[in-house]
Write an enzyme that holds these catalytic residues in place. Structure first.
Site, PDB file in Angstrom:
ATOM      1  N   ASP A  72       0.845  -1.194   0.000  1.00  0.00           N
ATOM      2  CA  ASP A  72       0.000   0.000   0.000  1.00  0.00           C
ATOM      3  C   ASP A  72       0.881   1.245   0.000  1.00  0.00           C
ATOM      4  OD1 ASP A  72       0.754  -0.746   2.694  1.00  0.00           O
ATOM      5  OD2 ASP A  72      -0.607   0.799   3.432  1.00  0.00           O
ATOM      6  N   GLU A 136       0.126  -0.920   5.742  1.00  0.00           N
ATOM      7  CA  GLU A 136       1.146  -0.519   6.702  1.00  0.00           C
ATOM      8  C   GLU A 136       0.990   0.968   6.969  1.00  0.00           C
ATOM      9  OE1 GLU A 136       4.912   1.015   8.307  1.00  0.00           O
ATOM     10  OE2 GLU A 136       4.013   1.568   6.421  1.00  0.00           O
ATOM     11  N   GLU A 137       0.553   1.688   5.941  1.00  0.00           N
ATOM     12  CA  GLU A 137       0.463   3.156   6.024  1.00  0.00           C
ATOM     13  C   GLU A 137      -0.814   3.604   6.733  1.00  0.00           C
ATOM     14  OE1 GLU A 137       2.986   4.762   5.288  1.00  0.00           O
ATOM     15  OE2 GLU A 137       3.996   4.000   3.497  1.00  0.00           O
ATOM     16  N   HIS A 354       6.470   9.574   0.637  1.00  0.00           N
ATOM     17  CA  HIS A 354       5.228  10.280   0.976  1.00  0.00           C
ATOM     18  C   HIS A 354       5.140  11.668   0.330  1.00  0.00           C
ATOM     19  CE1 HIS A 354       4.337   7.733   4.842  1.00  0.00           C
ATOM     20  NE2 HIS A 354       4.957   7.029   3.909  1.00  0.00           N
TER      21      HIS A 354
HETATM   22 ZN   LIG Z   1       6.771   2.144   4.219  1.00  0.00          ZN
END
Ligand SMILES: [Zn+2]
Length: 381
Positions: A72, A136-137, A354
């Site tokens: 993800d 995970e995010e 990100h």
């Molecule tokens: Zn990561």
């Protein structure tokens, strides 16, 4: 598939947490073709989205080396600010641009290719696996944590794990993470009495004790760090009060804190310290109060033994650098692996993770594949 091709295909799936968008199907297909036995685990829980996960394993002997990762990605943010479509991987000046290029689809590509090449050797007797979550995010509730629990219940034993999060600040090979700090969030609510600001004698302003409490907590010197950890740190992350007007004393005031702490502390020792500060200020007063805690990660440190040496030797050999062994940065899924096996983290450069125009050097992806191959080779020798 070679590493760049696989990375490109992974980035092309717009798998923003928790949406899978075919990314795990693609990975499962690739791993199945290499001979891995694949299992998918779909987990659900209250108030969180369902999450799809993949566990793929080759071999049944020991030792068992696992690669931990996530497919993800975080949302793209302002699409107009991107130079290229974040889900159409674009190569420019030796770099590949796209959401997930750094965090962490390239690392998955590198590990799949490294493992795929290694297991061709006819005398391979151990087990290599990949535990890939698609959350995970996000809340990370239906991801790695639950897969590990399920594998454990099924009798699966993992000996060592390398998590492929981007660990390097500027140059590939600078940093390996051998532990992580813990993270505790605290929400302190003070309840007073609402009223007219012109008549303070009939009110009880909750902001007054709250600001003292927050200031006292921030002045606490928790520790001065250890050889492997920076000092524990407290930050106020939010202060608010019940809606009102400029002539109204509010009824409720809330302060939120986050502590990133090292192995000198644990959830219990920290909550005791904060409870005492709050009680000292408002315990014997007319104010009501409430303290809530959420400990999302315990700190951990993997002992500097053979596994860490293998990783460091491989990284140093391929990059020519002297990798630092650190515990800096935020939390990762390594916090879940540490309950089942020894774990360390090594991956690409995280500088653009990100961000808009997330990208990595193509040469770094190729070097990472070499590093992972070397780790696997040394591990099973
Ligand atoms: Zn990561």
């Amino acid at each position: 598939m070679e590493v760049l091709e696989l990375t490109r295909s992974l980035i092309s799936c717009p798998s923003v947490t928790p949406k899978n968008e075919g990314v795990l199907d693609l990975l499962e297909k690739e791993l199945s073709e290499l001979g891995f036995i694949c299992h998918r685990y779909l987990f659900s829980d209250h108030n969180t989205p369902d999450v799809d996960n993949l566990f793929a394993k080759f071999g049944s002997g020991s030792p068992h080396l696992c690669f931990g990762g996530h497919t993800d990605v975080v949302p793209v943010g302002n699409l107009d600010s991107w130079s290229y479509n974040p889900f159409q991987p674009t190569e420019r000046d030796g770099r590949i641009y796209g959401r997930g290029a750094s965090d962490m689809k390239s690392a998955i590509g590198a590990f799949v290719c490294a493992a795929g090449n290694y297991i061709k050797s006819p005398d391979f007797k151990g087990s290599i696996s990949l535990l890939i979550t698609n959350d995970e995010e996000g809340p990370a509730i239906n991801g790695t944590k639950k897969v590990l629990q399920k594998l454990y219940e099924d009798g699966e034993k993992i000996d060592s794990c390398i998590v492929g999060e981007p660990t390097c600040p500027n140059k590939l090979g600078e940093m390996i993470k051998i532990g992580r700090r813990g993270s505790l969030t605290s929400k302190i609510t003070i309840i007073g009495k609402q009223g007219h600001v012109a008549y303070p004698q009939w009110t009880l302003n909750p902001i007054n004790p709250l600001t003292k409490i927050l200031s006292n907590i921030c002045n606490i010197n928790l520790d001065s760090g250890t050889n492997d950890f920076p000092p524990s740190n407290i930050e106020v992350v939010n202060v608010s009060s019940s809606d009102g007007a400029s002539n109204v004393v509010p009824e409720i005031a809330t302060g939120q804190l986050n502590v990133r702490y090292n192995i000198n502390h644990n959830e219990e020792s920290l909550t005791k310290i904060f409870d005492e500060v709050v009680k000292e200020e408002v315990g014997d007063s007319e104010y009501d109060f409430k303290i809530e805690y959420n400990n999302s990660a315990e700190p951990f440190l993997t002992e500097k033994g053979e596994f860490i040496n293998i990783i460091k030797e491989s990284v140093d050999e391929v990059t020519g650098l002297d990798a630092a062994l650190t515990t800096t940065g935020g939390t990762s899924d390594a916090r879940f692996f540490k309950d089942y096996c020894e774990v360390a983290e090594f991956g690409l450069i995280g500088e653009t993770a990100h961000q808009v125009d997330e990208n990595v050097k193509i040469a770094d992806i190729e070097s990472l594949e070499k590093i992972y191959y070397s780790i696997i080779e040394k591990y099973f020798k």
